[in-house]
Design a protein around this motif. Structure first.
Motif, PDB file in Angstrom:
ATOM      1  N   GLU A 130       0.825  -1.201   0.000  1.00 21.83           N
ATOM      2  CA  GLU A 130       0.000   0.000   0.000  1.00 21.83           C
ATOM      3  C   GLU A 130       0.865   1.258   0.000  1.00 21.83           C
ATOM      4  O   GLU A 130       0.495   2.279  -0.564  1.00 21.83           O
ATOM      5  CB  GLU A 130      -0.938   0.016   1.199  1.00 21.83           C
ATOM      6  CG  GLU A 130      -2.118   0.974   0.985  1.00 21.83           C
ATOM      7  CD  GLU A 130      -2.954   1.139   2.226  1.00 21.83           C
ATOM      8  OE1 GLU A 130      -3.255   2.288   2.591  1.00 21.83           O
ATOM      9  OE2 GLU A 130      -3.301   0.116   2.835  1.00 21.83           O
ATOM     10  N   ASP A 133       1.613   2.680  -3.359  1.00 20.62           N
ATOM     11  CA  ASP A 133       0.575   3.306  -4.167  1.00 20.62           C
ATOM     12  C   ASP A 133       1.064   4.698  -4.560  1.00 20.62           C
ATOM     13  O   ASP A 133       1.403   5.503  -3.712  1.00 20.62           O
ATOM     14  CB  ASP A 133      -0.722   3.411  -3.366  1.00 20.62           C
ATOM     15  CG  ASP A 133      -1.852   3.960  -4.215  1.00 20.62           C
ATOM     16  OD1 ASP A 133      -1.627   4.188  -5.425  1.00 20.62           O
ATOM     17  OD2 ASP A 133      -2.942   4.182  -3.672  1.00 20.62           O
ATOM     18  N   ASP A 144      -0.446  12.135  -8.545  1.00 20.61           N
ATOM     19  CA  ASP A 144       0.184  10.889  -8.956  1.00 20.61           C
ATOM     20  C   ASP A 144       1.692  11.092  -8.865  1.00 20.61           C
ATOM     21  O   ASP A 144       2.262  11.892  -9.614  1.00 20.61           O
ATOM     22  CB  ASP A 144      -0.253  10.570 -10.396  1.00 20.61           C
ATOM     23  CG  ASP A 144       0.224   9.199 -10.834  1.00 20.61           C
ATOM     24  OD1 ASP A 144       1.360   8.812 -10.477  1.00 20.61           O
ATOM     25  OD2 ASP A 144      -0.546   8.515 -11.536  1.00 20.61           O
TER      26      ASP A 144
END
Ligand code: CA
Length: 234
Positions: A130, A133, A144
């Motif tokens: 995670e 990510d 992003d």
């Protein structure tokens, strides 16, 4: 009621009033607790009862809590939150540099205590993967890290390379306090240790570009005398 699957919090603190306050606050939330009041007992407690998290006073009768952090970090990433007095900025910085996860400044409320414990536990139990990510969302800000893009209300915001590097470091460590020294070393490189104003200027730029009200930031939080924290829970 506490049950055997509830997180075990080790309280290492020598002041009776604070011990009592912590004990009552945590038991009311169904945490299990274990207590010690010296560095030596604290180390024994940690090796024998395998707590989920440690609350650690820095001024203990037989030594400095920072010594305990250094010892524990020799074998474990166990979450440690330091309990420290107002005005002890340097010892908080030393504790963070030694590997503490966070700190609370005395006197603190039950609400602050529980919020800090929850966010530390959330980070330490984040499933593997995670962390990698590369997208993130903070209210109306999203971005992003792989594409090096950030948007506010769907509008792309242009950041300079260093602004984006700083943002990315904060996002990867969201909810965690990062010291001036650490930010300088990671973003500007090892030669910039004395240039604390770089961080201040770039943080002001990030606030100006990404916060709705830069003078009252919701996300890019100043930790007075210590550093900054990107707060994801608002
Ligand atoms: Ca003490």
């Amino acid at each position: 009621m506490a049950n055997s699957s509830a997180p075990l919090v080790a309280i290492i603190e020598d002041e009776a009033a604070i011990q009592k306050f912590l004990q009552a606050s945590l038991q009311a939330e169904s945490f299990r607790i274990a207590q010690a009041s010296t560095v030596k007992e604290g180390l024994r407690l940690i090796t024998q009862s395998h707590p989920t998290l440690v609350l650690l006073d820095l001024g203990l009768p037989d030594g400095d809590g920072i010594e305990l952090i250094k010892a524990v970090r020799g074998w474990s990433t166990l979450p440690i939150i330091v309990l420290s007095a107002r005005g002890e900025e340097q010892s908080k910085i030393d504790a963070l540099d030694a590997g503490a996860d966070d700190y609370l400044t005395k006197p603190f409320s039950v609400g602050e205590l529980l919020a800090r414990i929850r966010s530390t536990l959330r980070r330490s139990t984040r499933p593997p993967g995670e962390n990698e990510d590369h997208t993130f969302q903070l209210g109306s800000i999203h971005g992003d890290l792989a594409k090096r893009q950030v948007f506010v209300d769907q509008q792309e915001v242009k950041l300079t390379k260093l602004e984006f590097d700083l943002l990315a470091l904060l996002v990867r460590n969201r909810d965690r306090v990062l010291t001036h020294q650490y930010l300088l070393k990671e973003v500007w490189g090892p030669g910039s240790a004395n240039e604390a104003h770089y961080v201040r200027v770039f943080m002001a730029n990030l606030r100006k570009k990404l916060e709705k009200d830069p003078s009252r930031p919701k996300y890019f939080i100043t930790e007075q005398g210590i550093g900054y924290r990107l707060r994801s829970q608002n």
